[in-house]
Write a protein that holds these residues in place. Structure first.
Motif, PDB file in Angstrom:
ATOM      1  N   ALA A   1     -11.629  23.648 -44.824  1.00 14.49           N
ATOM      2  CA  ALA A   1     -12.604  24.668 -44.420  1.00 14.49           C
ATOM      3  C   ALA A   1     -13.912  24.517 -45.190  1.00 14.49           C
ATOM      4  O   ALA A   1     -14.997  24.700 -44.624  1.00 14.49           O
TER       5      ALA A   1
ATOM      6  N   CYS B   1      -8.086  29.138 -41.531  1.00 13.26           N
ATOM      7  CA  CYS B   1      -7.671  27.738 -41.680  1.00 13.26           C
ATOM      8  C   CYS B   1      -6.379  27.648 -42.478  1.00 13.26           C
ATOM      9  O   CYS B   1      -5.459  26.919 -42.099  1.00 13.26           O
TER      10      CYS B   1
ATOM     11  N   ALA C   1      -5.751  23.135 -46.607  1.00 12.74           N
ATOM     12  CA  ALA C   1      -6.497  23.714 -45.485  1.00 12.74           C
ATOM     13  C   ALA C   1      -7.780  24.373 -45.972  1.00 12.74           C
ATOM     14  O   ALA C   1      -8.809  24.326 -45.282  1.00 12.74           O
TER      15      ALA C   1
END
Length: 145
Positions: free
Chosen positions: A59, A81, A55
């Protein structure tokens, strides 16, 4: 790949090992049981850390198209995120456990997902990269004012 990946994975694996060992010790397990709990916790911590790192990379890629106005905003977006990814992972796991268990549904499992997401947000907020990689010095991940 930045140095934040190693720090993120180290914290995830370490906290998983500690929490796994503590859970077994709390129920009165033997030394071998504590070691097994720590091992299982570290494996689960590696899974959680891997999802958080994935994640984080998302980002970073999104920052090229949607730069943050400040470093604080960038770090919060990065942490959000990661926390959202962990929340989704833990929510799916808790739904699977609740659907396969014969007992009554409990509100404890969604609370665990929220707890994991909150811990991930705090840890990732502290570990978020401050700028682009050292090889790419052309721009920061946020727009300087």
């Amino acid at each position: 790949m930045g140095e934040w990946v190693g720090r993120e994975m180290s914290i995830a694996i370490g906290s998983g090992a500690v929490s796994g060992g503590v859970v077994v010790a709390a129920v009165g397990g033997s030394f071998a049981g504590i070691l097994l709990g720590a091992f299982i916790g570290s494996v689960l911590g590696a899974v959680v850390g891997g999802v958080s790192v994935a994640a984080g990379h998302l980002a970073i890629r999104a920052a090229a198209f949607w730069p943050a106005p400040s470093e604080r905003c960038w770090r919060a977006r990065f942490a959000s995120c990661s926390a959202a990814a962990i929340f989704l992972l833990m929510s799916m796991c808790s739904m699977w456990v609740l659907s396969t268990s014969a007992g009554e549904a409990s509100l404890m499992m969604p609370g665990v997902a929220v707890g994991f997401a909150a811990a991930t947000f705090v840890c990732t907020l502290a570990l978020a990269p401050r700028s682009a990689s050292k090889s790419d010095t052309s721009h920061a991940l946020w727009i300087p004012r």
